[in-house]
Design an enzyme around this catalytic site. Structure first.
Site, PDB file in Angstrom:
ATOM      1  N   ASP A 116       0.837  -1.198   0.000  1.00 42.11           N
ATOM      2  CA  ASP A 116       0.000   0.000   0.000  1.00 42.11           C
ATOM      3  C   ASP A 116       0.870   1.246   0.000  1.00 42.11           C
ATOM      4  O   ASP A 116       1.913   1.297   0.664  1.00 42.11           O
ATOM      5  CB  ASP A 116      -0.925   0.009   1.224  1.00 42.11           C
ATOM      6  N   ASP A 118       1.331   4.135   1.391  1.00 44.69           N
ATOM      7  CA  ASP A 118       1.329   5.077   2.500  1.00 44.69           C
ATOM      8  C   ASP A 118       2.540   4.747   3.369  1.00 44.69           C
ATOM      9  O   ASP A 118       3.349   3.891   3.021  1.00 44.69           O
ATOM     10  CB  ASP A 118       0.016   5.001   3.299  1.00 44.69           C
ATOM     11  N   TYR A 331      -7.699   3.619  -3.456  1.00 41.38           N
ATOM     12  CA  TYR A 331      -7.118   3.420  -2.124  1.00 41.38           C
ATOM     13  C   TYR A 331      -7.835   4.295  -1.098  1.00 41.38           C
ATOM     14  O   TYR A 331      -7.940   5.517  -1.279  1.00 41.38           O
ATOM     15  CB  TYR A 331      -5.627   3.753  -2.156  1.00 41.38           C
TER      16      TYR A 331
END
Length: 865
Positions: A116, A118, A331
């Site tokens: 992901d 982040d 997302y």
């Protein structure tokens, strides 16, 4: 394949790995099992033929913790935790993710990380690098990072064409936060829990936790509670004249709004009554615009989910993540409300044309021309949350559908026209006082056509002419009271957390969930956050000792420092050291001043010494201990000032005044009500401090039904797990045979008469024995075929199955044909005879022992049990 490059690709979840492999292989792949599935196919990588392996982790590979020596609450001073080393250990050892990654990385020259996008994902990137043996500095084995915002074919292909390097600074920012939260949270939590455990009867003190984010979040809820509690209502008065115009009766609004002086309000009422007619002083019309929304970010999604859909933040995030992994939305963790200049609105809209609910609206937007969204905030992370492909309620399920529906409607609203309406205001004068009435008429619905909850309330006004006079029907003097604000809603709490920098888009839901699970707040109707007595007392205690501990300022400062680390503008170790030093000083002062918090607890909760009823004798002082039934249930010895926790969700009684041979404590019997409930004896001391090494390792005592929480007192060990050879209640003497469902042992339930049964000491399996027997006991004899314990049954003479009215019978429940026909297995598989041996995989045969009558060391490690 020998001449092909080998490329390992790792995603954050198995479903995302499947999507990536399906896109890049065009569906031509093979799949094999591993700790997580591995998808393989051939293709091109940077101009060369390559063989791909696509697999995944399941979230973080590692978690941070203290070394084993710092895990003992009784021997480690919480102050020492600030200087303690930390270690990284596998988050889920049973999944064997580290070994899986290492095996799949063998022979691979390249690795592409699809975690992901982040900070947490960046941190997992480096966990994967560590597990696979790749090195960022090794030019022969290159590591790449794929950046993507959805798992659509377009985004995956684009990410593959634009690979970058992992960002170590963002990964270090997560390391910093984890270390700070671990050391600060555990130090304060251990001290508070240890200090207050066993002091108060009606205090749920299993874990009284502190968290640098959790506690300020609770502070907001308590602050609102205090405002409500200290609020003093005031009376006020307002004039409400009524007129009739073109058949409409209208109430006029007073320009002064309200007065807090009855005498003055009465004077104004008299003037207005004497005025009799209302003169129209001005009629104005103004074109108003209600702007379409900006893009949807995580915080706004959580707020809407709570206030409009009734989902808690944790539930909303789980649903959003599921929609993302299925490819329905982009997302869901983003701070941005501005779309990037490259965003393809046309394709995104076309994907929704087929939707039966809003497809027609989308078609009109495409035909008439959609509007570009208004400028929002670009946080540099991900685009706003956007629908990526069409879905129906059947495809995604009820709650997920409602969330998906909102995401779609919000996106469509961002590209729709603004809502336009005309606002009319009429000013009137009565007896020298000014009043007004207003009306609203929508001229263009705009985005409110697809987001009807945002619609402007229309209010029709009759036509007025400037200068005309209208008779006043009546003038009311309304009396009211000022009211306190309501409890914070989840939505309002999220806004406060965002405003003060408490948590991130990824963690806000977790912090709110935590204060609920800790019983610091209760979520009541309307998703209102109502603090409990424990939550209120904790915050008041922090305010008495050191208000900084519950104010948002410190956490906001920490988040700012961590952001500097993520941007490469601050050193990770310096930030951690600085923050830890601050909290170490605060912790020392907190410990010195804890009596101030204790005074508040004493005023709120009942001391144990004044509570409960005498139940069983303490083995140390031989005085009676008091049974405290409030959660968590426990026994309290006032003489020794010791607390012994008991299993929950059942009843506890004294067990025939029998004592434990190890410590002389009187045994109690624990029973769960119901026809399939279990009973077992336990020694209060052994249950809290198991005397045998390895009990939790072997049996997973912390998972034993109704065992106490893991505290400094240890895990729960009832007599049904005790291997002591001389105790008549131990598993060695009451165990009958192996459980057919797990590695446990079936133990005779001592108080189940007349519905006799065997209970597994690890799982929910129950074996019903012949009902109505006068007596059933275990014997010292063993079955020669399966080594199970021989049981003796004294049947009721009226219902005996034995010939000639005999009532006494001995046999093995697995091998004796008569007994096997009379028993029934509940919550497990039936016994099946195979080659003369009963079915089961339990540790130890029969009563937990090996064949033969070796003496057993009561201090044994349990490894051989």
């Amino acid at each position: 394949m020998a001449n092909l490059l080998r490329v390992l690709m790792v995603a954050e979840k198995p479903s995302i790995a499947l999507s990536i492999a399906s896109v890049l292989s065009h569906g031509q792949m093979s799949t094999r099992r591993g700790s997580t599935e591995v998808h393989e196919f051939d293709g091109m990588f940077r101009g060369f033929k390559a063989h791909y392996r696509v697999t995944s982790v399941i979230g973080h590979v590692f978690s941070v913790d203290f070394p084993e020596k710092y895990q003992n609450w009784a021997t480690i001073d919480p102050q020492d935790l600030f200087d303690a080393p930390i270690i990284k250990k596998e988050s889920n050892p049973k999944a064997h993710i580290c070994r899986h990654l290492s095996n799949e990385a063998r022979g691979c020259s390249y690795m592409v990380l699809w975690l992901d996008c982040d900070r947490e994902g960046e941190n997992i990137c480096f966990e994967v690098i560590e597990s696979t043996g790749f090195d960022m500095k090794d030019s022969k084995r290159k590591v790449y990072r794929a950046r993507f915002s959805s798992v659509t074919e377009k985004d995956i292909s684009k990410a593959m064409d634009n690979l970058v390097e992992p960002n170590r600074d963002e990964a270090l920012a997560v390391d910093a936060r984890q270390e700070i939260d671990l050391k600060v949270g555990v130090a304060f939590s251990r001290f508070q829990t240890s200090y207050f455990q066993g002091k108060y009867q009606n205090l749920d003190c299993r874990v009284i936790s502190y968290g640098p984010c959790q506690t300020p979040t609770l502070g907001f809820c308590v602050q609102r509670y205090m405002h409500i509690n200290t609020f003093k209502p005031e009376k006020f008065w307002a004039l409400r004249p009524y007129i009739r115009k073109d058949g409409y009766e209208l109430q006029l609004e007073w320009e002064r709004r309200r007065l807090f002086d009855l005498e003055a309000a009465t004077v104004f009422q008299k003037l207005v009554v004497e005025g009799r007619t209302a003169k129209v002083m001005d009629v104005s019309e103004k074109q108003e615009v209600k702007g379409r929304p900006a893009g949807l970010n995580t915080v706004n999604l959580l707020k809407v989910a709570s206030s409009a859909l009734g989902f808690g933040p944790q539930t909303a995030m789980h649903l959003a993540e599921r929609l993302y992994t299925q490819g329905f939305i982009s997302y869901p963790r983003t701070e941005s409300t501005a779309y990037p200049s490259s965003f393809d609105f046309t394709d995104t809209l076309r994907a929704q044309v087929s939707n039966p609910v809003w497809g027609g609206y989308v078609q009109r937007l495409l035909s008439d021309g959609f509007h570009m969204p208004k400028s929002g905030t670009d946080a540099g992370d991900h685009p706003p949350i956007t629908p990526m492909r069409a879905a129906t309620e059947v495809m995604v399920g009820g709650d997920a559908w409602r969330l998906y529906q909102y995401v779609c409607q919000h996106f469509l609203g961002t590209v729709s026209p603004n809502c336009k309406y005309i606002r009319t205001k009429v000013e009137l004068s009565i007896g020298g006082e000014t009043f007004h009435c207003t009306g609203q008429r929508v001229t263009e619905k705009g985005f409110t056509a697809i987001m009807p909850w945002s619609a402007v309330d229309e209010k029709k006004l009759p036509s007025f002419l400037k200068g005309e006079r209208i008779e006043v029907l009546r003038v009311e003097l309304y009396e009211g009271n000022t009211a306190p604000p309501d409890y914070l809603t989840e939505s309002e709490l999220i806004s406060l957390m965002e405003k003060h920098g408490i948590g991130t888009d990824a963690s806000i839901a977790v912090h709110i969930n935590n204060i609920g699970e800790r019983n610091y707040v209760q979520v009541q109707s309307g998703r209102k956050m109502v603090p409990t007595a424990l939550g209120i007392t904790l915050i008041r205690g922090y305010q008495c000792i050191d208000p900084d501990l519950c104010l948002p300022d410190i956490r906001s400062f920490i988040e700012q420092q961590i952001t500097l680390v993520a941007k490469g503008q601050a050193d990770h170790s310096h930030v951690v050291q600085h923050v830890i030093q601050q909290f170490r000083r605060k912790f020392s002062y907190f410990v010195q001043q804890i009596e101030h918090m204790d005074a508040l607890f004493e005023a709120q909760f009942s001391p144990l010494a004044d509570s409960g009823r005498a139940l069983s004798k303490c083995g140390k002082c031989l005085r009676y201990m008091k049974h405290i039934t409030a959660v968590p249930p426990r026994l309290f010895c006032g003489t020794c000032e010791e607390v012994y926790y008991l299993p929950q969700k059942g009843t506890v009684k004294l067990y025939k005044e029998l004592t434990c041979p190890l410590d002389n404590f009187e045994l109690v019997i624990y029973s769960v009500p119901g026809p399939e409930g279990k009973s077992f004896p336990l020694c209060p001391y052994c249950y809290n401090s198991p005397p045998f090494e390895g009990i939790d390792t072997l049996f997973g005592a912390s998972k034993t039904p109704n065992a106490p929480a893991k505290t400094k007192t240890g895990a729960g060990m009832p007599c049904s797990l005790c291997p002591h050879p001389t105790c008549q209640h131990s598993v060695r003497n009451q165990g009958v045979c192996a459980c057919p469902e797990c590695e446990g042992t079936l133990v005779l339930d001592p108080v189940s008469f007349p519905k006799w049964k065997l209970n597994c000491n690890l799982c929910s399996c129950i074996v019903l024995l012949p009902e109505g027997a006068h007596r059933i006991t275990t014997t010292s004899n063993r079955c020669p075929e399966c080594d199970s314990a021989i049981i003796e049954i004294d049947f009721n003479k009226k219902t005996t199955p034995l010939e000639n009215g005999a009532t006494l019978h001995q046999g093995c429940v697995l091998c004796d044909e008569l007994l096997l026909s009379l028993v029934e297995v509940k919550h497990g598989r039936s016994f099946v005879r195979r080659g003369g041996r009963g079915r089961g995989r339990g540790r130890g045969r029969g009563r937990g022992g090996r064949r033969g009558s070796k003496s057993v060391d009561p201090k044994m490690s349990f490894r051989d049990f």
